[in-house]
Design an enzyme around this catalytic site. Structure first.
Site, mmCIF file in Angstrom:
data_model
loop_
_atom_site.group_PDB
_atom_site.id
_atom_site.type_symbol
_atom_site.label_atom_id
_atom_site.label_comp_id
_atom_site.label_asym_id
_atom_site.label_seq_id
_atom_site.Cartn_x
_atom_site.Cartn_y
_atom_site.Cartn_z
ATOM 1 N N GLU A 407 0.811 -1.221 0.000
ATOM 2 C CA GLU A 407 0.000 0.000 0.000
ATOM 3 C C GLU A 407 0.843 1.269 0.000
ATOM 4 O O GLU A 407 0.485 2.264 -0.645
ATOM 5 C CB GLU A 407 -0.956 -0.006 1.205
ATOM 6 C CG GLU A 407 -2.116 -0.996 1.083
ATOM 7 C CD GLU A 407 -1.722 -2.453 1.325
ATOM 8 O OE1 GLU A 407 -0.565 -2.705 1.719
ATOM 9 O OE2 GLU A 407 -2.566 -3.342 1.108
ATOM 10 N N GLN A 429 -7.870 -2.641 -0.681
ATOM 11 C CA GLN A 429 -8.729 -3.835 -0.755
ATOM 12 C C GLN A 429 -9.773 -3.782 0.369
ATOM 13 O O GLN A 429 -10.943 -4.068 0.154
ATOM 14 C CB GLN A 429 -7.869 -5.090 -0.648
ATOM 15 C CG GLN A 429 -8.570 -6.311 -1.179
ATOM 16 C CD GLN A 429 -7.588 -7.363 -1.652
ATOM 17 O OE1 GLN A 429 -6.847 -7.918 -0.832
ATOM 18 N NE2 GLN A 429 -7.563 -7.645 -2.941
ATOM 19 N N PHE A 430 -9.333 -3.371 1.529
ATOM 20 C CA PHE A 430 -10.221 -3.043 2.647
ATOM 21 C C PHE A 430 -9.662 -1.770 3.274
ATOM 22 O O PHE A 430 -8.436 -1.607 3.346
ATOM 23 C CB PHE A 430 -10.249 -4.168 3.688
ATOM 24 C CG PHE A 430 -11.021 -5.384 3.228
ATOM 25 C CD1 PHE A 430 -12.360 -5.560 3.581
ATOM 26 C CD2 PHE A 430 -10.420 -6.335 2.423
ATOM 27 C CE1 PHE A 430 -13.071 -6.667 3.132
ATOM 28 C CE2 PHE A 430 -11.126 -7.448 1.976
ATOM 29 C CZ PHE A 430 -12.468 -7.616 2.328
ATOM 30 N N ALA A 431 -10.558 -0.909 3.746
ATOM 31 C CA ALA A 431 -10.104 0.365 4.327
ATOM 32 C C ALA A 431 -9.104 0.126 5.453
ATOM 33 O O ALA A 431 -8.209 0.942 5.681
ATOM 34 C CB ALA A 431 -11.297 1.153 4.845
ATOM 35 N N ASP A 432 -9.244 -1.009 6.135
ATOM 36 C CA ASP A 432 -8.335 -1.338 7.247
ATOM 37 C C ASP A 432 -6.874 -1.338 6.798
ATOM 38 O O ASP A 432 -5.979 -0.997 7.568
ATOM 39 C CB ASP A 432 -8.671 -2.734 7.795
ATOM 40 C CG ASP A 432 -10.147 -2.897 8.082
ATOM 41 O OD1 ASP A 432 -10.524 -2.937 9.266
ATOM 42 O OD2 ASP A 432 -10.940 -2.946 7.112
ATOM 43 N N PHE A 433 -6.629 -1.745 5.555
ATOM 44 C CA PHE A 433 -5.244 -1.912 5.100
ATOM 45 C C PHE A 433 -4.564 -0.575 4.804
ATOM 46 O O PHE A 433 -3.385 -0.524 4.473
ATOM 47 C CB PHE A 433 -5.184 -2.822 3.869
ATOM 48 C CG PHE A 433 -5.792 -4.183 4.113
ATOM 49 C CD1 PHE A 433 -5.818 -4.719 5.394
ATOM 50 C CD2 PHE A 433 -6.357 -4.913 3.082
ATOM 51 C CE1 PHE A 433 -6.391 -5.966 5.644
ATOM 52 C CE2 PHE A 433 -6.931 -6.159 3.313
ATOM 53 C CZ PHE A 433 -6.944 -6.683 4.596
ATOM 54 N N HIS A 474 -11.219 -6.226 9.131
ATOM 55 C CA HIS A 474 -11.935 -6.028 7.864
ATOM 56 C C HIS A 474 -13.244 -5.278 8.101
ATOM 57 O O HIS A 474 -14.188 -5.431 7.330
ATOM 58 C CB HIS A 474 -12.255 -7.372 7.188
ATOM 59 C CG HIS A 474 -11.056 -8.093 6.667
ATOM 60 N ND1 HIS A 474 -10.190 -8.772 7.478
ATOM 61 C CD2 HIS A 474 -10.581 -8.228 5.402
ATOM 62 C CE1 HIS A 474 -9.234 -9.318 6.738
ATOM 63 N NE2 HIS A 474 -9.437 -8.999 5.480
#
Ligand SMILES: Cc1ncc(C[n+]2csc(CCOP(=O)(O)OP(=O)(O)O)c2C)c(N)n1
Length: 668
Positions: A407, A429-433, A474
């Site tokens: 990222e 891919q997910f906001a968490d990442f 996630h």
């Protein structure tokens, strides 16, 4: 120490077929920054300039590299590369003003030393965090490759910086994408006080090239002719055969990390040993021996440069100190953007939130030839949520790019694309990442316009939110990490119509936009949406319901929880405000409603402390106090990470609590 005869020349210089003019250009290229630095050290002692990072003894690297690049090929220097700036013929008084924090510098006094870029000279200066520079170079090189212009770019780091993850990510991406970047590592023995044996555990940093599948070379960094001739060949070959090359320049840091910190931890033997390899003095002796240079010429050059330095210093010292002007400071955080309303007269179709986002993105790809999408699995696979399904067939793999799992490098590359004339949409891919790409978002995208007037034409798409049984990694809705950072815009639609129009505008807008998409709404919320392209303005809330008793302020999934609550309790007469955009925030809509109803409740999905609800509550209290009939209420999730099991997750989320709090507020 100055070598006096040919026997004292440390290097085995080989001029190959270089003419005298080129030999002299390189000499003058090293002499000028040396003389500037010597002057700076005096001014530093007199307290006339602030911090100084010395590149004395390392000039051959910057000079050699800059000399082989064309003036319109980007260079991304670090803090010891004064010669890059002088080789590009930046007027010295502008550099001096920059170092004195004055308006004629490059950052209007907002950033110091070499922390600036200038499009005029195709230089992109560092941020303190070092590592993201490599990823930015990737993006610049990607833009060059997409343009097919056969240009290369060069980026610098010290060996210390190579330990950062951002650097590893960027090298890997450059190799996978075969980007024409010269990755220049100046191995000068120390990263601040840390010697190389405490920094890395391989023999040469260039050895890592093999691991990246990248050509790598070791170059004697203090030998200007070796630097120049090797680089010349490599750059010519990269122009016809675009590829990344990792270069390790062996050199030495002759002074402290910065002037105030000294060199106590460096043995004097080492300093003496490397003193004998001084790139300027050795070369000077060589040129004298070759008959290319004479003592008179040396004097003449020195006087010429000293005069130039003094005259330019006079200009910079005469320049008045910068004045603080709050309006100017605030206005420069974002690049001005003239929103143009595009309305769609087309037919409507009933689609899901996910379809609307996909359509908005696809229509923006058609509208902007220079828009590139990057993300994990976004190409053939269509992204994990299938938003970009079919895109690669329509727009090709150049513009719809699968990325490695990195990222930070990809956000940095998006910045580089923007610098070099492209627009980028990055899909997390997910906001968490996003935590893994946090550094360039917060420090590069958000701050570049304020620092050196450079836009970051990047949208980061953030599939977020809970309610899908996905657990702590996630499910987060982490908008508050970004609303707190000046320079970012934050958009958070709750409906398909808003999502499509706001995404189009976010892509039009040259500023960095964090675009939140709630996963639980992707397939559950439908609406009639125009089939054609249209835009909606950022910073405008929508009033979904009108009522006189209370104002409900929310966004994202909260909007749907509030709607459900109002449907189940038709006796409640509420204004329901869907914020749609969190930065800029539509305070006018909030105040207008609260002044009417006298009661406000703010619902957010994120946990409470430090979230948007707290700030909106404070704003209401400060601006509508006289109109309030009750304390402002905030409703948010529990102060815990987000649990996985369904009943734990519903206990965590504020949906049930919202109804209780609303009724309590109404009966106050
Ligand atoms: C993320 C981050 N960590 C630490 C620092 C502090 N810092 C700035 S420069 C530097 C040393 C860099 O060493 P190197 O990359 O070898 O370059 P050199 O200064 O030797 O030219 C350190 C530790 C920083 N600016 N950013």
């Amino acid at each position: 120490m100055k070598p006096e005869t040919s026997t004292q020349i440390f290097f085995d210089y080989n001029r190959k077929d270089l003419d005298d003019a080129t030999l002299l250009k390189l000499y003058r290229g090293m002499l000028k920054p040396r003389l500037i630095e010597e002057k700076m050290l005096i001014l530093l002692r007199q307290g006339k300039v602030s911090k100084w990072f010395s590149g004395i003894g390392q000039e051959a690297i910057s000079v050699g590299i800059t000399a082989v690049l064309d003036k319109d090929e980007y260079i991304l220097p670090m803090h010891r590369n004064l010669a890059v700036f002088t080789m590009r013929d930046i007027p010295l008084h502008r550099l001096f003003s920059q170092w004195q924090g004055k308006a004629n510098g490059f950052t209007k006094g907002r950033d110091r030393s070499f922390h600036f870029g200038t499009q005029e000279f195709h230089i992109v200066g560092m941020i303190s965090h070092l590592g993201p520079q490599f990823g930015v170079a990737d993006g610049i090189a990607l833009a060059n490759k997409l343009k097919g212009n056969n240009k290369v770019c060069a980026v610098f780091t010290g060996e210390g910086g190579t330990s950062e993850g951002d650097i590893h990510e960027a090298l890997n991406v450059a190799s996978v994408w075969q980007l024409p970047v010269l990755f220049c590592v100046e191995n000068n023995g120390y990263g601040l006080s840390t010697p190389t044996n405490e920094q890395y555990n391989c023999e040469h940093i260039a050895d890592r090239g093999k691991g990246y599948g990248m050509e790598a070379h070791i170059i004697e960094g203090n030998n200007i002719l070796e630097v120049y001739t090797k680089l010349k060949d490599l750059v010519e070959s990269m122009r016809t055969n675009p590829r990344p090359i990792l270069l390790e320049f062996k050199t030495f840091r002759m002074r402290g990390h910065e002037e105030a910190s000294g060199t106590k931890y460096v043995s004097t033997n080492l300093i003496d040993e490397w003193g004998l390899r001084d790139p300027l003095l050795n070369y000077e002796t060589y040129l004298l021996n070759e008959g290319v240079l004479s003592e008179e010429k040396i004097q003449q050059f020195r006087e010429e440069f000293k005069r130039e330095i003094d005259e330019n210093l006079d200009i910079a010292f005469a320049e008045p100190k910068i004045e603080f002007n709050e309006t100017i400071e605030l206005n420069d955080v974002y690049k001005p953007f003239n929103y143009e309303e595009v309305t769609a007269n087309s037919a409507k179709e009933n689609i899901r939130l996910i379809d609307a986002i996909s359509q908005g993105l696809k229509q923006s790809m058609k509208r902007h030839d220079n828009l590139v999408i990057m993300g994990q699995d976004v190409a053939e696979y269509g992204g994990v949520f299938k938003i970009t399904e079919g895109f690669v067939e329509q727009f090709g793999k150049d513009r719809v790019r699968n990325t490695p799992i990195c990222e930070s490098a990809i956000v940095s590359a998006a910045m580089g694309l923007s610098i070099n004339g492209y627009k980028a949409v990055v899909e997390m891919q997910f906001a968490d990442f996003v935590t893994s790409g946090f550094n360039p978002i917060i420090n590069y995208l958000a701050k570049s316009h304020y620092r050196w007037n450079e836009k970051a034409d990047v949208v980061v798409r953030m599939p977020c939110g809970a309610g899908v049984g996905a657990g702590p990694f996630h499910s987060q809705t982490n908008e508050a990490w970004f609303t707190h950072t000046p320079g970012l815009k934050v958009v958070y639609p709750a409906f398909p119509y808003d999502a499509k129009g706001l995404l189009a505008t976010s892509i039009e807008d040259p500023n960095p936009v964090m675009f939140f998409e709630h996963k639980a709404l992707y397939r559950s919320i439908r609406q009639d949406v125009p089939t054609d392209y249209y835009t909606l303005p950022l910073g405008k809330a929508s009033l979904l319901k009108e009522g006189k008793d209370v104002t409900i302020i929310t966004y994202g999934a909260g909007v749907h929880w509030a709607l459900e609550t109002l449907e189940q309790n038709p006796e409640i007469k509420a204004d329901l405000i869907d914020l749609r955009t969190l930065v800029p925030l539509d305070t006018e809509a909030i105040y207008k409603s609260v002044k009417k109803t006298g009661k406000a409740i703010i619902l957010q999905e994120d946990s409470m402390f430090g979230g948007i609800a707290s700030d909106i509550s404070a704003l209401i209290t400060e601006n509508c106090f006289e109109h309030l009939d009750a304390p402002v209420k905030r409703v948010a999730s529990l102060e815990t990470p987000i649990p996985f099991a369904a009943n734990l997750e519903s206990g965590y989320l504020p949906k049930e609590k919202f109804k209780e709090n609303l009724l309590e507020l109404l009966s106050y």
